[in-house]
Design a protein around this motif. Sequence first.
Motif, PDB file in Angstrom:
ATOM      1  N   VAL A   1       3.045  -1.369  -2.244  1.00 19.13           N
ATOM      2  CA  VAL A   1       3.971  -1.671  -3.327  1.00 19.13           C
ATOM      3  C   VAL A   1       5.294  -0.997  -2.979  1.00 19.13           C
ATOM      4  O   VAL A   1       5.339   0.215  -2.793  1.00 19.13           O
ATOM      5  CB  VAL A   1       3.454  -1.122  -4.667  1.00 19.13           C
ATOM      6  CG1 VAL A   1       4.483  -1.360  -5.774  1.00 19.13           C
ATOM      7  CG2 VAL A   1       2.126  -1.770  -5.032  1.00 19.13           C
ATOM      8  N   ARG A   2       6.310  -1.778  -2.821  1.00 17.58           N
ATOM      9  CA  ARG A   2       7.579  -1.205  -2.370  1.00 17.58           C
ATOM     10  C   ARG A   2       8.384  -0.587  -3.496  1.00 17.58           C
ATOM     11  O   ARG A   2       8.713  -1.225  -4.489  1.00 17.58           O
ATOM     12  CB  ARG A   2       8.438  -2.262  -1.687  1.00 17.58           C
ATOM     13  CG  ARG A   2       9.845  -1.721  -1.356  1.00 17.58           C
ATOM     14  CD  ARG A   2      10.667  -2.729  -0.602  1.00 17.58           C
ATOM     15  NE  ARG A   2      10.047  -3.011   0.683  1.00 17.58           N
ATOM     16  CZ  ARG A   2      10.201  -4.151   1.347  1.00 17.58           C
ATOM     17  NH1 ARG A   2      10.946  -5.120   0.844  1.00 17.58           N
ATOM     18  NH2 ARG A   2       9.608  -4.318   2.501  1.00 17.58           N
ATOM     19  N   VAL A   3       8.713   0.679  -3.307  1.00 17.08           N
ATOM     20  CA  VAL A   3       9.583   1.407  -4.232  1.00 17.08           C
ATOM     21  C   VAL A   3      10.956   1.505  -3.569  1.00 17.08           C
ATOM     22  O   VAL A   3      11.043   1.836  -2.394  1.00 17.08           O
ATOM     23  CB  VAL A   3       9.021   2.825  -4.471  1.00 17.08           C
ATOM     24  CG1 VAL A   3      10.013   3.667  -5.247  1.00 17.08           C
ATOM     25  CG2 VAL A   3       7.683   2.757  -5.183  1.00 17.08           C
ATOM     26  N   PRO A   4      12.013   1.194  -4.285  1.00 11.55           N
ATOM     27  CA  PRO A   4      13.346   1.278  -3.679  1.00 11.55           C
ATOM     28  C   PRO A   4      13.790   2.735  -3.582  1.00 11.55           C
ATOM     29  O   PRO A   4      14.539   3.224  -4.426  1.00 11.55           O
ATOM     30  CB  PRO A   4      14.231   0.489  -4.652  1.00 11.55           C
ATOM     31  CG  PRO A   4      13.519   0.535  -5.958  1.00 11.55           C
ATOM     32  CD  PRO A   4      12.063   0.766  -5.689  1.00 11.55           C
ATOM     33  N   ILE A   5      13.349   3.385  -2.533  1.00 12.05           N
ATOM     34  CA  ILE A   5      13.477   4.834  -2.439  1.00 12.05           C
ATOM     35  C   ILE A   5      14.918   5.325  -2.452  1.00 12.05           C
ATOM     36  O   ILE A   5      15.298   6.182  -3.233  1.00 12.05           O
ATOM     37  CB  ILE A   5      12.787   5.357  -1.166  1.00 12.05           C
ATOM     38  CG1 ILE A   5      11.390   4.755  -1.055  1.00 12.05           C
ATOM     39  CG2 ILE A   5      12.712   6.878  -1.200  1.00 12.05           C
ATOM     40  CD1 ILE A   5      10.644   5.203   0.181  1.00 12.05           C
TER      41      ILE A   5
ATOM     42  N   GLU B   1       7.767  -4.155  -5.927  1.00 14.66           N
ATOM     43  CA  GLU B   1       7.175  -5.439  -5.555  1.00 14.66           C
ATOM     44  C   GLU B   1       6.085  -5.239  -4.522  1.00 14.66           C
ATOM     45  O   GLU B   1       6.091  -4.260  -3.777  1.00 14.66           O
ATOM     46  CB  GLU B   1       8.248  -6.365  -4.985  1.00 14.66           C
ATOM     47  CG  GLU B   1       8.878  -5.758  -3.747  1.00 14.66           C
ATOM     48  CD  GLU B   1       9.951  -6.629  -3.104  1.00 14.66           C
ATOM     49  OE1 GLU B   1       9.902  -7.854  -3.294  1.00 14.66           O
ATOM     50  OE2 GLU B   1      10.814  -6.069  -2.408  1.00 14.66           O
ATOM     51  N   VAL B   2       5.163  -6.187  -4.466  1.00 16.66           N
ATOM     52  CA  VAL B   2       4.098  -6.103  -3.468  1.00 16.66           C
ATOM     53  C   VAL B   2       4.628  -6.592  -2.131  1.00 16.66           C
ATOM     54  O   VAL B   2       5.305  -7.610  -2.056  1.00 16.66           O
ATOM     55  CB  VAL B   2       2.883  -6.963  -3.886  1.00 16.66           C
ATOM     56  CG1 VAL B   2       1.880  -7.062  -2.744  1.00 16.66           C
ATOM     57  CG2 VAL B   2       2.231  -6.379  -5.136  1.00 16.66           C
ATOM     58  N   VAL B   3       4.339  -5.844  -1.077  1.00 14.79           N
ATOM     59  CA  VAL B   3       4.690  -6.262   0.277  1.00 14.79           C
ATOM     60  C   VAL B   3       3.383  -6.503   1.017  1.00 14.79           C
ATOM     61  O   VAL B   3       2.598  -5.584   1.214  1.00 14.79           O
ATOM     62  CB  VAL B   3       5.474  -5.156   1.009  1.00 14.79           C
ATOM     63  CG1 VAL B   3       5.772  -5.574   2.434  1.00 14.79           C
ATOM     64  CG2 VAL B   3       6.752  -4.847   0.256  1.00 14.79           C
ATOM     65  N   VAL B   4       3.157  -7.752   1.379  1.00 19.29           N
ATOM     66  CA  VAL B   4       1.883  -8.088   2.009  1.00 19.29           C
ATOM     67  C   VAL B   4       1.947  -7.907   3.521  1.00 19.29           C
ATOM     68  O   VAL B   4       2.831  -8.451   4.174  1.00 19.29           O
ATOM     69  CB  VAL B   4       1.480  -9.542   1.686  1.00 19.29           C
ATOM     70  CG1 VAL B   4       0.182  -9.910   2.403  1.00 19.29           C
ATOM     71  CG2 VAL B   4       1.325  -9.709   0.182  1.00 19.29           C
TER      72      VAL B   4
END
Lengths: 343, 343
Positions: free
Chosen positions: B295-299, B330-333
């Motif tokens: 799950v991508r966090v906008p770091i 968002e999910v990053v597959v």
Amino acid sequence: LERRVTLKEVAERAGVHPATVSKVLNDDPRVRVADATRRRILEIAAESGYRADWLARSLKTRRTQLVGMLIPDLENPFFAAMYRGVEEAGWQSGYNVILLNTDDSPQRFEELFASIGRGHVDGVLIATAHRDDPTIDRVRAMGLPYVLVNRRRDDEQDSWVIPDDMAGGRIAVEYLHRLGHRRIGHISGSDDISTTYTRATGFRAGMEEVGLQVDENLIVRGGLTEDLGEEAMTRLLMLPAERRPTAILAANDLAARGAMRVAYAAGLEIPDDLSVMGYTDMPLAARSRPDLTTVRVPIRTLGRIGMETLVKYAEGEPREPPVHVTLPVEVVVRHSTTRPRSA
Amino acid sequence: LERRVTLKEVAERAGVHPATVSKVLNDDPRVRVADATRRRILEIAAESGYRADWLARSLKTRRTQLVGMLIPDLENPFFAAMYRGVEEAGWQSGYNVILLNTDDSPQRFEELFASIGRGHVDGVLIATAHRDDPTIDRVRAMGLPYVLVNRRRDDEQDSWVIPDDMAGGRIAVEYLHRLGHRRIGHISGSDDISTTYTRATGFRAGMEEVGLQVDENLIVRGGLTEDLGEEAMTRLLMLPAERRPTAILAANDLAARGAMRVAYAAGLEIPDDLSVMGYTDMPLAARSRPDLTTVRVPIRTLGRIGMETLVKYAEGEPREPPVHVTLPVEVVVRHSTTRPRSA
DNA sequence: CTGTTAGCGCTTTCAG
DNA sequence: CTGAAAGCGCTAACAG
């Protein structure tokens, strides 16, 4: 913001002149103060929670107890670890540090350098040096104390704290040779950076020492990132199988990981088909699959000693002759290396 | 150290009073200056390379353009990346930042907090918050501007910038459910930290939404490091094979890596025998073997907005009501997840 | 439109 | 042994 107690207030409460309080609190050696007054002042200062306002003090003394540190990239775990050492030493001596990433760009260096503490740092720790780095001449010309960490320039007048990469390259080769390897390759880094340049030089010296001839085809330019390690390994794999190395030394652990990934993808077993050796011993080295044999650099110590040296300079110790500290490195054996198949 | 040009000198050369120069250079809006004088002053200031001495200015204005940032551990790549965002925003607004590691220790927090800029930072960015963290009350009591980043407290009066971990937990479950998984596990983190607590809550909410019952045996306490991920996975593997999860969501990418390593060592194929999903999308997620679905966090954005908010506060914008920013995830597959064997 | 005055809070000669 | 005076370099209120 809560009001702070001032020198003048302490003086009033103690019934003395502010100057006297200042002298006592900084225990100025050139001045004798009656024991009674001194005690009274100390007591009142303590109970009122007085703390000198460093802005005012700095305005007068021209020293801020603030230093800058320029690093290439904090997201490289190596520099993050080094900063820990810097922070530690700073804490002990009462210095704070402003950390800035340059991405190894000279332009960025200039910009950031100009911005640090808006000209009011007592010194700067530079981890971005290139062997021939003119920007650092500007720092010297200003008369601002500075110390190079991890990387040095060719200029002997700088002060620096670096790992013994010459020895590192050598002992890595010796270790691989002792395992029985004869076709040893090297994924090098830039010749423009002292660490990688010196590692490569040490590699060559080591080969000579153990009586092996360097095959120039087995020395490929890589770099200090996984991507560059991948690229370099890819090129190495284009050699016909019988001319490939049985072992390689990478410029650092990240490059070694990249190399391993490519080798693995090409169907090679590590370490059985190829021994891979890293350099630095970052935390991730022990967590790789297989875990990396590597050359351990005392990363935090690099930062700590660098900061300690800088603080001494900031406090007035002579900067001539420059300090040159070279820290010892050692081979850490794990599971990414073994005897060659043929042996 | 080279002598710097002073305001007074510029004034003399321009034949005006220092105060006038100050007004022009800071272009004070409440004051009208003749165009001719203004031009002359500007010109002389430029050609003499005048730059205001910020110590003097700060002593007067009581603002230093310096902020502190407290993080748990810079060697965690997550925080290093966040700092990049902070630095970026700081650069744009002319602020420098003093970075301090607390190792998540309250005592260290206190010590360091007291030391930052020796009481002269304009604000502080806090990435070390625990849900119930009394030390932060002290910061508020002082009246010093502060912003929490990444982690929040339960106290709604704080300002914060955090990722939408509730949504994150949910969409992760939805994604795994859509692949066909029914026995979904979670390696959680501490309930004391908002990020991990909220992820776990989101996980449960997601399970409910897709109509799955949560099996409490499949939720194991892990943490945010590889070691803790390993431990947790080890415990999960002690379950009889038919009661094990076919997919797990880890508290972050590091824990996911630890979990993968243990699963792999136990002879499981990933993703075929077990789908593993990370959280955060640190750079290493894409470099894992297999590369991690996460799950991508906008770091960086977290750091950037946090710093921007802090700067606004430092420049006097009202701090009431507090700012609460929640950034979408968002999910990053990638390749650590797939359909379950049975499906 | 510009100058005067008065500090910010501290240190540092120099007197007494 | 302690006090007085001066000033670091700048800004801000108030005059003129």
